[in-house]
Design an enzyme around this catalytic site. Structure first.
Site, mmCIF file in Angstrom:
data_model
loop_
_atom_site.group_PDB
_atom_site.id
_atom_site.type_symbol
_atom_site.label_atom_id
_atom_site.label_comp_id
_atom_site.label_asym_id
_atom_site.label_seq_id
_atom_site.Cartn_x
_atom_site.Cartn_y
_atom_site.Cartn_z
ATOM 1 N N GLY A 132 0.779 -1.246 0.000
ATOM 2 C CA GLY A 132 0.000 0.000 0.000
ATOM 3 C C GLY A 132 0.802 1.284 0.000
ATOM 4 O O GLY A 132 0.335 2.310 -0.488
ATOM 5 N N ASP A 153 0.684 3.170 4.394
ATOM 6 C CA ASP A 153 -0.354 3.925 3.708
ATOM 7 C C ASP A 153 -1.399 4.462 4.681
ATOM 8 O O ASP A 153 -1.791 5.620 4.622
ATOM 9 C CB ASP A 153 -1.020 3.064 2.610
ATOM 10 C CG ASP A 153 -1.496 1.705 3.122
ATOM 11 O OD1 ASP A 153 -1.288 1.394 4.315
ATOM 12 O OD2 ASP A 153 -2.081 0.942 2.327
ATOM 13 N N ASP A 192 -5.271 2.204 10.574
ATOM 14 C CA ASP A 192 -6.683 1.862 10.778
ATOM 15 C C ASP A 192 -6.831 1.452 12.245
ATOM 16 O O ASP A 192 -6.960 2.300 13.123
ATOM 17 C CB ASP A 192 -7.064 0.763 9.790
ATOM 18 C CG ASP A 192 -8.527 0.415 9.798
ATOM 19 O OD1 ASP A 192 -9.303 1.113 10.476
ATOM 20 O OD2 ASP A 192 -8.932 -0.564 9.140
ATOM 21 N N LYS A 208 -7.405 6.823 10.011
ATOM 22 C CA LYS A 208 -8.872 6.778 10.112
ATOM 23 C C LYS A 208 -9.301 7.209 11.511
ATOM 24 O O LYS A 208 -8.812 6.663 12.504
ATOM 25 C CB LYS A 208 -9.381 5.362 9.868
ATOM 26 C CG LYS A 208 -9.590 5.059 8.406
ATOM 27 C CD LYS A 208 -10.334 3.758 8.239
ATOM 28 C CE LYS A 208 -10.133 3.224 6.840
ATOM 29 N NZ LYS A 208 -10.651 1.877 6.669
ATOM 30 N N PHE A 268 -13.946 2.668 3.770
ATOM 31 C CA PHE A 268 -12.906 1.925 3.066
ATOM 32 C C PHE A 268 -12.460 2.744 1.865
ATOM 33 O O PHE A 268 -13.264 3.089 0.996
ATOM 34 C CB PHE A 268 -13.396 0.549 2.636
ATOM 35 C CG PHE A 268 -12.251 -0.352 2.272
ATOM 36 C CD1 PHE A 268 -11.522 -0.999 3.260
ATOM 37 C CD2 PHE A 268 -11.869 -0.516 0.957
ATOM 38 C CE1 PHE A 268 -10.431 -1.805 2.936
ATOM 39 C CE2 PHE A 268 -10.788 -1.318 0.618
ATOM 40 C CZ PHE A 268 -10.071 -1.960 1.617
ATOM 41 N N VAL A 269 -11.172 3.078 1.819
ATOM 42 C CA VAL A 269 -10.680 3.943 0.759
ATOM 43 C C VAL A 269 -9.739 3.185 -0.176
ATOM 44 O O VAL A 269 -9.059 2.251 0.237
ATOM 45 C CB VAL A 269 -9.974 5.196 1.316
ATOM 46 C CG1 VAL A 269 -10.958 6.111 2.006
ATOM 47 C CG2 VAL A 269 -8.837 4.833 2.257
ATOM 48 N N ASP A 289 -5.831 -0.518 -2.127
ATOM 49 C CA ASP A 289 -6.515 -1.388 -3.069
ATOM 50 C C ASP A 289 -7.798 -1.978 -2.497
ATOM 51 O O ASP A 289 -8.016 -2.010 -1.290
ATOM 52 C CB ASP A 289 -5.610 -2.571 -3.423
ATOM 53 C CG ASP A 289 -5.518 -3.559 -2.265
ATOM 54 O OD1 ASP A 289 -5.180 -3.128 -1.144
ATOM 55 O OD2 ASP A 289 -5.815 -4.754 -2.470
ATOM 56 N N ARG A 335 -5.086 0.545 -7.153
ATOM 57 C CA ARG A 335 -3.902 1.141 -6.535
ATOM 58 C C ARG A 335 -3.321 2.290 -7.369
ATOM 59 O O ARG A 335 -2.660 3.180 -6.858
ATOM 60 C CB ARG A 335 -2.794 0.095 -6.374
ATOM 61 C CG ARG A 335 -3.069 -0.963 -5.341
ATOM 62 C CD ARG A 335 -1.786 -1.729 -5.059
ATOM 63 N NE ARG A 335 -2.025 -3.024 -4.453
ATOM 64 C CZ ARG A 335 -2.190 -3.241 -3.152
ATOM 65 N NH1 ARG A 335 -2.163 -2.225 -2.316
ATOM 66 N NH2 ARG A 335 -2.388 -4.453 -2.690
#
Ligand code: XMP
Length: 170
Positions: free
Chosen positions: A38, A94, A97, A125, A146-147, A153, A159
């Site tokens: 990511g 990336d 979470d 987040k 969810f991004v 991805d 991506r």
């Protein structure tokens, strides 16, 4: 798909983060360790702003599996890491979470006799963290959705998008 952060805003913020990192590491060599897959695009854009003594390494960690957006078991593959003993390391991911991935990776890197360790994430987040963990560098705080895009991805798709978008449920 709904665009959450357009490409130009991402580029602007990455350049700001790079200026901050360049100030902090102007007097010591830095090794940036990107978390695959990511962080790939973030890493590539960030390092091109850095006029520093710089090494790049990679580590693989994955907690999302295939066509699901809920975390599974975390696997760490350190085979791609360069020698880190005595080095100043910035671990780059990336997204923060639940925080489990970065905490586990930090624990792992701290066993390698490195000189110092900081962490950076493009996204954090809001309201999702399960562990008390504060990255040293954060690009954007985002809502709990969810991004995808800019390295992130869904089932290994999206991506390559230059922007960040929220994936709709369907
Ligand atoms: P934790 O929960 O350990 O998760 O902090 C970090 C890793 O989970 C992945 N992740 C996402 N991937 N869109 C993605 O494409 C998301 O919204 C998302 N949230 C978490 C990501 O691999 C991250 O490194």
């Amino acid at each position: 798909m709904k665009i959450l952060i357009p490409a130009d805003q991402i580029q602007q913020r990455v350049a700001e983060l790079a200026r901050q990192i360049a100030r902090d590491y102007h007097d010591r060599p830095l090794t940036i360790v990107g978390v695959l897959t990511g962080s790939l695009i973030f890493l590539a854009d960030l390092v091109r702003h850095l006029d520093l003594h710089l090494r790049i390494g990679l580590i693989q960690a994955s907690s999302y599996r295939g066509e699901t957006t809920t975390p599974g078991e975390l696997t760490i593959s350190p085979e791609l890491l360069p020698e880190l003993r005595g080095r100043h390391v910035l671990l780059l991911d990336d997204i923060l979470d639940t925080g489990q991935t970065l905490v586990r990776l930090v624990e792992r890197l701290q066993t390698l006799e490195i000189a110092s360790l900081r962490t950076g994430v493009l996204l954090r987040k809001i309201g999702r963290q399960q562990v008390a963990f504060e990255p040293d560098y954060t690009g954007f705080d985002i809502p709990d959705a969810f991004v995808v895009g800019y390295g992130l991805d869904y089932n290994d798709e999206y991506r390559h998008l230059p922007y960040l978008a929220v994936l709709k449920d369907e």
